[in-house]
Enzyme design. Structure first.
Site: not given
Ligand code: ATR
Length: 278
Positions: A66, A102
């Site tokens: 990420k 997220d």
């Protein structure tokens, strides 16, 4: 040919994202193909470049890439920049747009699916790594009375709290320093569950009526949720809802339509039961 999407990770074979996006595409009548791609630890960028050269339209990114995805993107959404991590890429030559869904996924699961208002609540966020950074901004935006970040490495908790100070009442501490406090919402954003490890949390943290949320999900109850249940948390939730909601946010970015999530969550839960894992 169908539009191509993929999730990149290492490991990635366990990923539920292909099943989730296939279900979204069917429900929304979208013609797309979505696959899981195992990228070598040192070969993420080359893997993504090959995917784009082959016509890839967008990608999800999971552990451990990420942060690297954040550096590779040519443009970042404000929430991805704040998180310092990207879980969703959208390829529109020559631009690679990096987003982070997220936090929005967690917030949607907490407020919409679990009916947890957050505003006015005492919130404890456990962990100060990439997963915690990804959700901290949206959590503060929801207006908790106060938010405490606790981490094994105390300095990282303080650093994160200082970084986010303009967003609300936020402080950092170690686990032993939590003694004597209690919280309405306790979120595990550490990767301790991955290793099957418990966190050394003092007694008395779980206020009556509190919700314990583990951003991890697994075939078995995580060590954090086991501990929470034994210490008096009123409600326990794993990260499956967050996973499906962050996927719906990514789908909206790519396709302009936000799919319904309840039926997909039910499908995944019943799949788990059928394999005897939940
Ligand atoms: P992620 O992207 O999953 O957040 P990370 O950035 O490596 O991964 O962060 C992992 C987090 O889990 C950190 O907060 C880490 O604590 P440290 O900063 O002290 O390393 C926490 N963590 C991992 N294993 C842990 C364990 N066994 N006990 C307590 N905390 C743990």
């Amino acid at each position: 040919m169908s539009d191509r999407y993929a999730v990149f990770g290492n490991p990635v074979s366990h990923s539920k994202s292909p099943a989730i996006h296939a279900a979204f595409a069917a429900a929304c009548n979208q013609d797309l193909a979505y696959e899981a791609i195992l990228a070598p630890q040192d070969g993420f960028a080359d893997c993504v470049r090959a995917f784009v050269a082959g016509g890839g339209c967008g990608a999800n990114v999971t552990l451990p890439f990420k942060r690297e995805a954040c550096r590779l993107a040519t443009r970042l959404t404000p929430r991805a920049r704040l998180a310092g991590a990207v879980n969703t890429l959208s390829f529109d030559a020559p631009e690679w747009l990096g987003d982070n869904t997220d936090g929005a996924g967690l917030l949607r699961d907490l407020t919409h699916n679990l009916g947890c208002p957050i505003a006015g609540m005492r919130v404890l966020l456990l962990g100060a790594g990439g997963a915690a950074r990804g959700v901290l901004g949206p959590l503060l935006d929801a207006g908790p009375r106060r938010l405490v970040i606790a981490n094994r490495t105390e300095a990282s908790a303080h650093e994160l709290a200082v970084r986010m100070r303009s967003g609300g009442e936020v402080s950092g501490c170690s686990y032993p320093q939590l003694a004597g406090q209690s919280f309405d919402l306790l979120i595990n954003a550490t990767s301790a569950s991955l290793a099957g490890a418990s966190l050394p949390l003092p007694n008395g943290l779980f206020a009556p009526g509190s919700l314990a949320y583990d951003m991890m999900y697994g075939e078995q109850e995580t060590p954090f949720l086991r501990l929470a249940g034994s210490r008096g948390a009123a409600r326990l939730a794993d990260g499956l809802g967050m996973l499906v909601e962050q996927a719906a946010e990514a789908f909206r970015l790519w396709r302009g339509v936000r799919p319904a999530t309840a039926s997909v969550m039910a499908m995944l839960r019943s799949g788990d039961r059928q394999t005897g894992s939940r």
